[in-house]
Motif scaffolding. Sequence first.
Motif, short mmCIF file in Angstrom:
data_model
loop_
_atom_site.label_atom_id
_atom_site.label_comp_id
_atom_site.label_asym_id
_atom_site.label_seq_id
_atom_site.Cartn_x
_atom_site.Cartn_y
_atom_site.Cartn_z
N CYS A 47 1.12 -0.80 0.16
CA CYS A 47 -0.55 -0.02 -0.13
C CYS A 47 0.35 1.58 -0.23
O CYS A 47 2.23 1.02 -0.12
N ASP A 48 0.29 2.59 -0.32
CA ASP A 48 0.96 3.37 0.17
C ASP A 48 1.59 4.59 1.13
O ASP A 48 2.15 5.14 0.64
N ALA A 49 -0.18 3.76 1.88
CA ALA A 49 1.16 4.99 2.76
C ALA A 49 0.00 4.53 4.38
O ALA A 49 -0.94 3.48 3.67
N SER A 50 -0.24 4.69 5.56
CA SER A 50 -1.06 4.48 6.66
C SER A 50 -1.27 5.57 6.90
O SER A 50 -1.37 6.70 6.03
N LEU A 51 -2.70 5.59 7.46
CA LEU A 51 -4.16 6.85 7.78
C LEU A 51 -3.08 8.14 8.74
O LEU A 51 -2.79 8.94 8.27
N ASP A 52 -1.96 7.53 9.15
CA ASP A 52 -1.79 8.80 10.41
C ASP A 52 -0.87 9.38 9.61
O ASP A 52 -0.67 10.37 9.79
N GLN A 53 -0.51 9.11 8.16
CA GLN A 53 0.61 9.46 7.46
C GLN A 53 -0.07 10.64 6.56
O GLN A 53 0.57 11.69 6.14
N LEU A 54 -1.37 10.72 6.61
CA LEU A 54 -2.11 11.64 5.50
C LEU A 54 -2.15 13.04 6.53
O LEU A 54 -1.90 14.41 6.38
N PHE A 55 -1.77 12.84 7.75
CA PHE A 55 -2.06 14.04 8.74
C PHE A 55 -0.24 14.57 9.22
O PHE A 55 -0.84 15.18 10.60
N GLU A 78 2.94 17.19 9.40
CA GLU A 78 3.48 17.82 8.97
C GLU A 78 4.14 18.22 7.34
O GLU A 78 4.24 17.15 6.64
N PRO A 79 3.27 19.25 6.91
CA PRO A 79 3.54 19.54 5.52
C PRO A 79 5.13 19.19 4.91
O PRO A 79 5.44 18.20 3.99
N ASP A 80 5.80 19.45 5.51
CA ASP A 80 8.06 19.45 5.29
C ASP A 80 7.88 17.44 5.99
O ASP A 80 8.79 17.92 5.56
N ASN A 81 6.68 16.97 6.16
CA ASN A 81 7.30 15.57 7.08
C ASN A 81 7.77 14.75 4.92
O ASN A 81 6.57 14.74 4.80
N PRO A 82 8.97 14.23 5.10
CA PRO A 82 8.92 13.30 4.02
C PRO A 82 7.87 12.32 3.92
O PRO A 82 7.69 11.59 2.77
N ARG A 83 7.29 11.92 5.19
CA ARG A 83 6.62 10.46 5.02
C ARG A 83 5.53 11.40 5.23
O ARG A 83 4.27 10.11 4.95
N LYS A 84 4.94 11.73 4.69
CA LYS A 84 3.40 12.50 4.91
C LYS A 84 2.78 11.76 3.30
O LYS A 84 3.12 12.30 2.57
N TYR A 85 1.64 11.85 3.29
CA TYR A 85 0.89 11.20 2.00
C TYR A 85 -0.34 12.19 1.74
O TYR A 85 -0.90 13.11 2.40
N LYS A 86 0.13 12.55 0.19
CA LYS A 86 0.00 13.92 -0.40
C LYS A 86 -1.04 13.22 -1.75
O LYS A 86 -1.28 14.04 -2.17
N LYS A 113 -6.50 1.25 14.86
CA LYS A 113 -5.44 2.67 15.29
C LYS A 113 -5.47 2.91 13.31
O LYS A 113 -5.01 2.85 12.83
N PRO A 114 -5.08 4.26 14.00
CA PRO A 114 -4.89 4.54 12.24
C PRO A 114 -3.30 4.30 11.37
O PRO A 114 -3.60 4.53 10.47
N CYS A 115 -2.03 3.96 12.12
CA CYS A 115 -1.14 3.88 11.71
C CYS A 115 -1.97 2.24 11.40
O CYS A 115 -1.15 1.43 10.47
N ASN A 116 -2.65 1.41 12.05
CA ASN A 116 -3.53 0.00 11.43
C ASN A 116 -4.13 0.40 10.06
O ASN A 116 -4.57 -0.97 9.87
N ILE A 117 -4.70 0.96 9.30
CA ILE A 117 -5.08 1.14 8.66
C ILE A 117 -4.34 1.81 7.14
O ILE A 117 -4.30 3.29 6.76
N LEU A 118 -4.11 1.13 5.38
CA LEU A 118 -3.15 1.30 5.00
C LEU A 118 -4.04 2.08 3.69
O LEU A 118 -5.25 1.95 3.95
N ILE A 119 -3.55 2.69 2.87
CA ILE A 119 -4.25 3.38 2.13
C ILE A 119 -4.07 3.10 0.69
O ILE A 119 -2.37 2.79 0.84
N SER A 120 -4.28 2.27 -0.07
CA SER A 120 -3.53 2.04 -1.52
C SER A 120 -4.05 2.84 -2.77
O SER A 120 -6.03 2.53 -3.22
#
Length: 708
Positions: free
Chosen positions: A524-532, A534-542, A573-580
């Motif tokens: 998957c592309d990211a976990s739900l917590d990565q959606l939120f 900070e904008p400058d965090n390289p792990r942020k899902y955009k 929890k948000p980190c156990n929800i993945l975004i595909s």
Amino acid sequence: MEEIPIGEVRQISIDTEKVVLGIGGFGDIFKGKYDGREVAVKRVPLEDQDLNEEEAMLKLDHANIVKLFHCESDENFRYYALELCVASLDHLFLKTYDEKKYNGPMPHHIEVIQQLASGLEHIHSKDLVHGDIRPENVLISVGSAGPDEITIKWADFGLNRNVCVQGKAIKSEARGENAWLAPEMLKLSGTKNHGTAKGDIFAQGLVFGSLFLNGEHLYGSMENGNEIHENIIKGNPVNMQKIDGKLRDCYENDLLKKMLEHDPNKRMTSIQVFNQLKAIKNKIVGKEKELLELCGRDSRLDLSDKIKNFIQFGINLNAKDDDGRNALHLLCRNYSSPKLTDAIELLIENKIDVNAKDNDGLNAIHYLCRYHSSQNLIKAIQTLIQFGIDAKATTNDGSNALHYLCRYNASPKLDDAIRIFTELGMDLMTEDNNGLDAFYYLQNKYKKEMKIWYDNYALLGRGSFGTVFKGKFGGRDVAVKRVELHKVNQREEEAMLELDHPNIVKLFHCENDKDFRYYAMELCDASLDQLFLEPDNPRKYKGPMPRDIEAFQQLASGLEHIHSKKLIHRDIKPCNILISATSTRQHIEVTLKWDGFGMAKSVNEKGLHSWSGVRGTRTWYAPEVLEKLIEGKKAEQEEFWGTVQSDVFVLGLVFGYLFLKGEHLYGSGETEIHKNIIEKNPVNMQSNSQFNSILFLFSINGELVALL
């Protein structure tokens, strides 16, 4: 023995050895043959023949009634070819030294009395009464309902009479054995009377009591007929207290009381007895499922007392789950307590089938050799062999226990276990259906070519349960979870293999080398917590996201599937929800998927799961779980504390998290969140009025359907 005249009998023959099976006032019974089968031949002098019995037997056709195949006469006798049984119920309780004692298999008491109740209900449904109910007239049949099946059957209908509309036998006499008569029949003994179906019910209650009392009579000593008669007339079952209290509770003690009502007008009917026993049987089937769940959970605790309670309840220890596994299979797979061998012995001593096979042909020793690498392994193998397991038995793929030991067992020290099997004559060079022998598996289990490849430098995540890398399996990009062998969570693996749903991360393959277990999982592309972040965090899902209501519906659908499989997630929890995010010709399709099943646990039919301590992440608790954490409670052994609704509450927290763009509904810090959850104070609810209606539905119903 006198010569037996056969005369003109053409179809029924008596064995030349003239084996007498029984002698009674209505005729003698011999072993014989009819139509090529072995039968019991009842021979009655013509002047004593009872056309009532013959007419009754021809009317009756039921699995729990001895079958009459044929009847014919010669110049002296009437002959009846009857179903041949191995013993009568009274033979079960003879002294050990008595050559007539029945030592063969028997169903559990609940099964025996249910069969008898079914047979008597059929007799009464044909407007007949039996009239001579006693243990001697209850026969034990082996194989009539299938190989090794034990069936209990009513026999000897010499006192059978047609009944009138009121259920009264017409002009019969109280001719049954006096110890097995209803009080109203005893009072009329020796006189013309109207016996009833209710008299049969009383006598059947006496037979049930005799079964529970291992041959004793409920109303006194069999050596003292007067005592029994007096106590029956007085309504004083003096031996009732000898039936263990818990056993009476299991079988609903009022059943016997209602069958033994002194007033026949208040006594149960045969259909009422049958229906109440059916309800008890259904209750026991539920207990059978609970035993399988108990043995199917990994536990370090001593389960012996709990297993004893199930045994006492009268469950069928050989009940199986959908995969064909009985309690012994599951115990040998999952039970890691030092008390493993005690539990194995307890099940086998209580007649569980030690050689039962599951749907893939595995018996308990295959499970033991595959899944157990603890210090219990050697003793447990020895225990199973001591109790008669077929250690040489092969599975559907031709594997024996030695193959399983050498192919799957994670322990590096298997010499002692291998020696046990080789001393039984098993050969390390015997091949399975794949042409591979145990020696090959032993030499190559850590050298096999891995089907999963991963990039050691492409780290996707790290947690207490393992490390996740980017990798490949079967030509596709996957997430590869790597777990140290001693930390492998069999529960997570089983849960993920059982789940198949678009909103649940898919497990494609798992395998191990000498150090690690590897899982090839949907990437998957990211976990739900990565959606939120900070904008400058390289792990942020955009990347793209579905509308909130679509996200909620996907998550609810996935969780409903988990719960439908009798599992509870326990770590939502948000980190156990993945975004595909998957590109199609027209747009990018975004799917949310549940992950993180390391704490998943099975639930019972009420949606409850056993609790061995608080689980989950500290800010994502349901209030009932949080209270136990704050109060420092520790669960009783395997006590059912949690419910699937604990998952549902945390699902509501996740919905709030999405609405609030990464904030928690109940506050910002762990202490504040805990306090507010306990006090039912979602302080951030007012931040988004749109969420109020959905959480309201959630809090009222606590059901996933309310969220859809």
